[in-house]
Motif scaffolding. Structure first.
Motif, PDB file in Angstrom:
ATOM      1  N   UNK A 217       1.008  -1.261  -0.126  1.00 21.34           N
ATOM      2  CA  UNK A 217      -0.106  -0.066  -0.039  1.00 21.34           C
ATOM      3  C   UNK A 217       0.837   1.406  -0.191  1.00 21.34           C
ATOM      4  N   UNK A 218       0.304   2.279  -0.674  1.00 22.46           N
ATOM      5  CA  UNK A 218       0.840   3.710  -0.733  1.00 22.46           C
ATOM      6  C   UNK A 218       0.946   4.193   0.689  1.00 22.46           C
TER       7      UNK A 218
ATOM      8  N   UNK B  76       4.018   8.260   6.781  1.00 25.37           N
ATOM      9  CA  UNK B  76       4.294   6.791   6.858  1.00 25.37           C
ATOM     10  C   UNK B  76       3.292   6.064   6.922  1.00 25.37           C
ATOM     11  N   UNK B  77       2.098   6.331   7.243  1.00 28.07           N
ATOM     12  CA  UNK B  77       0.977   5.557   7.607  1.00 28.07           C
ATOM     13  C   UNK B  77      -0.051   5.307   6.162  1.00 28.07           C
ATOM     14  N   UNK B  78      -0.755   4.100   6.130  1.00 28.30           N
ATOM     15  CA  UNK B  78      -1.529   3.822   4.928  1.00 28.30           C
ATOM     16  C   UNK B  78      -2.671   4.547   5.273  1.00 28.30           C
TER      17      UNK B  78
ATOM     18  N   UNK C 200      -0.006   0.373  11.193  1.00 30.38           N
ATOM     19  CA  UNK C 200       0.155   0.871   9.817  1.00 30.38           C
ATOM     20  C   UNK C 200      -0.698   1.614   9.135  1.00 30.38           C
ATOM     21  N   UNK C 201      -1.891   1.489   9.824  1.00 29.08           N
ATOM     22  CA  UNK C 201      -3.221   2.445   9.085  1.00 29.08           C
ATOM     23  C   UNK C 201      -3.297   3.542   9.622  1.00 29.08           C
ATOM     24  N   UNK C 202      -3.711   5.008   9.318  1.00 28.02           N
ATOM     25  CA  UNK C 202      -3.814   5.977   9.849  1.00 28.02           C
ATOM     26  C   UNK C 202      -5.254   5.832  10.606  1.00 28.02           C
ATOM     27  N   UNK C 203      -6.229   5.282   9.922  1.00 29.18           N
ATOM     28  CA  UNK C 203      -7.540   5.034  10.855  1.00 29.18           C
ATOM     29  C   UNK C 203      -7.885   3.407  10.593  1.00 29.18           C
ATOM     30  N   UNK C 204      -7.959   2.896  11.978  1.00 27.58           N
ATOM     31  CA  UNK C 204      -8.429   1.601  11.863  1.00 27.58           C
ATOM     32  C   UNK C 204      -9.238   1.398  13.380  1.00 27.58           C
ATOM     33  N   UNK C 205     -10.269   0.658  13.285  1.00 28.13           N
ATOM     34  CA  UNK C 205     -10.802   0.348  14.302  1.00 28.13           C
ATOM     35  C   UNK C 205     -10.829  -1.401  14.648  1.00 28.13           C
TER      36      UNK C 205
END
Length: 359
Positions: free
Chosen positions: A235-236, A241-243, A305-310
Motif C-alpha cells: 500500500x502507498x 508513513x501510514x496507510x 500501519x493504518x492512519x484510521x483503524x478500528x
C-alpha cells in the motif's frame, strides 16, 4: 440512475473506464458476453431496467489479459467504494462476508439511514443463493478459490437519505494469492478500504484453544498473518508513513473466547440503533488490549500501519463446523460492526465523522 459524467477507475485493472454504449453486454447462463443494442428501445422505464442488469466491458483487457466487465450502475452512480477482506485461508473471510450481506439483505443498515439495492440483480441473487442462504441453512462454505485475477464477490448501491447512491463492491480474496504476492495483488493500491479478518486460533496464546487448533489443523503463528503483511507492504503511504485507506480488524470466531470479559462485554451486546462514536472507541480499545495481551504484536500490524483503524469482536457463524455443517445452525453476531465503521470513515453514514477510527 444518473447520467454518466466522468470516468470511473476499474477496480480490477486500475485504469479509467469511460461509459461507452458500444461496450455494453449481457451475460447469459453459460457466461457468454452478448453485445447489447439499445437503439430500438425508446421507453425510459424499460431502458433503465435493461441498464440495471447490463455490464460494461473494460476496454483495457489486451491480448493475453483476462477479459472483465463492470456492472453498468458502477459507472452511472456516485463515487465507488471497494472493500477487500484480507486474511489467510480458514480465517472465515467468506463466512464473514456472507453473514454481513445476509444482515444487509434483512434490512440491517436501514436503522442507520442507509438504503441498499443490488449493484447487479442477477449476480446478487446468485450470491445470496450460493453463499448467504447456504450459510443460513447451516452449511459450511467452500474456501475462496485461488485465482490469478481479482473479481469482486458482490456489490451494492448504497444511499443515505436520498443522496446519490454509491456503488460498494466487496472482494473476498484467497489467502494464498495474497501471501504469494502474485499478480492478483496488483489491484490492491486501488482498494478504498480493508477488513482484516483475524483468527483467534492462529493468533491467541490461550491454552484453552489448543484442542480446537489440533482438531482444525491450524497451528498458532506468532509472526502474524502473512496476508496482512503482504497487503500492507504493497500500500502507498501518506507523508506520515501510514496507510491512508481506512481499515477495520474483525476478530472473527470470537465465540471461541466468549467467556473472556472483554469479549463477552461486546459479543453479547446488541448492535446500537445508531453509530455511537464513544462505543466505537471503547470496543477498539478493549479489542486492542485483548490482542496485545494474548497475541504477538505482529497481529496488530494493521492498527500500527493504518492512519484510521478500528477493532471489533465478531462471530460469522457462532459455532464450529462438524464436517460440512454447523450442527446448531449459523448464528452471526455483530458482523455489521466493521462494515459500519468502514462506512463511517468513508463518509457513507449520515452525520458520521469521516475522521473516526483512531482511539
Amino acid at each position: 440512475m444518473t447520467s454518466p459524467s466522468r470516468a470511473r477507475m476499474c477496480p480490477h485493472c486500475l485504469l479509467p473506464v469511460e461509459y461507452d454504449e458500444s461496450l455494453l453486454v449481457t451475460i447469459d447462463a453459460k457466461g457468454n458476453r452478448i453485445p447489447l443494442d439499445l437503439g430500438a428501445e425508446h421507453r425510459p422505464a424499460h431502458l433503465r431496467e435493461i441498464l440495471r442488469k447490463a455490464y460494461h466491458l473494460c476496454p483495457h483487457a489486451g491480448p493475453g489479459d483476462e477479459a472483465h466487465e463492470l456492472p453498468v450502475p458502477y459507472l452511472t452512480n456516485g463515487d465507488p467504494l471497494s472493500i477487500a477482506f484480507v486474511g489467510s485461508s480458514s480465517v472465515g473471510k467468506t463466512h464473514l462476508l456472507a453473514a454481513i450481506l445476509g444482515e444487509v439483505e434483512l434490512g440491517g443498515l436501514e436503522p442507520y439511514g442507509l438504503k441498499c439495492l443490488p449493484l447487479n440483480p442477477d449476480a446478487h441473487r446468485t450470491y445470496l443463493r450460493e453463499r448467504v442462504q447456504s450459510l443460513q441453512q447451516g452449511r459450511q462454505l467452500g474456501r475462496t478459490v485461488q485465482q490469478t485475477f481479482a473479481r469482486f464477490a458482490d456489490g451494492l448501491l448504497v444511499s443515505a437519505r436520498g443522496a446519490t447512491p454509491r456503488p460498494v463492491v466487496f472482494f473476498d480474496l484467497a489467502g494464498e494469492d495474497l501471501a504469494q504476492d502474485g499478480e492478483v495483488t496488483r489491484f490492491l493500491t486501488g482498494v478504498d478500504a480493508f477488513v482484516f479478518v483475524l483468527d483467534p486460533l492462529r493468533a491467541l496464546r490461550m491454552p484453552s484453544l489448543d484442542p480446537v487448533r489440533e482438531q482444525d489443523g491450524l497451528p498458532r503463528r506468532d509472526l502474524g498473518d502473512e496476508a496482512f503483511t503482504t497487503v500492507l507492504n504493497r500500500m502507498e503511504r501518506l507523508s506520515s508513513g501510514l496507510v491512508g485507506a481506512p481499515a477495520a480488524i474483525a476478530v472473527n470466531k470470537s465465540d471461541l473466547v466468549r467467556f473472556e470479559p472483554a469479549v463477552d462485554r461486546w459479543l453479547g451486546r446488541a448492535m446500537p440503533p445508531r453509530v455511537d462514536r464513544e462505543a466505537l472507541r471503547a470496543e477498539s480499545r478493549d479489542a486492542y488490549a485483548f490482542l496485545a495481551h494474548h497475541a504477538s504484536r505482529a497481529w496488530l500490524k494493521p492498527f500500527d500501519d493504518c492512519a484510521r483503524c478500528t477493532l471489533h469482536f465478531v462471530a460469522a457463524t457462532g459455532g464450529q463446523a462438524r464436517g460440512d455443517r454447523f450442527p446448531h445452525g449459523a448464528r452471526s453476531r455483530r458482523v455489521l460492526a466493521p462494515l459500519l465503521s468502514i462506512f463511517a470513515m468513508c463518509g457513507l453514514l449520515p452525520e458520521a465523522d469521516p475522521n473516526e477510527g483512531r482511539g
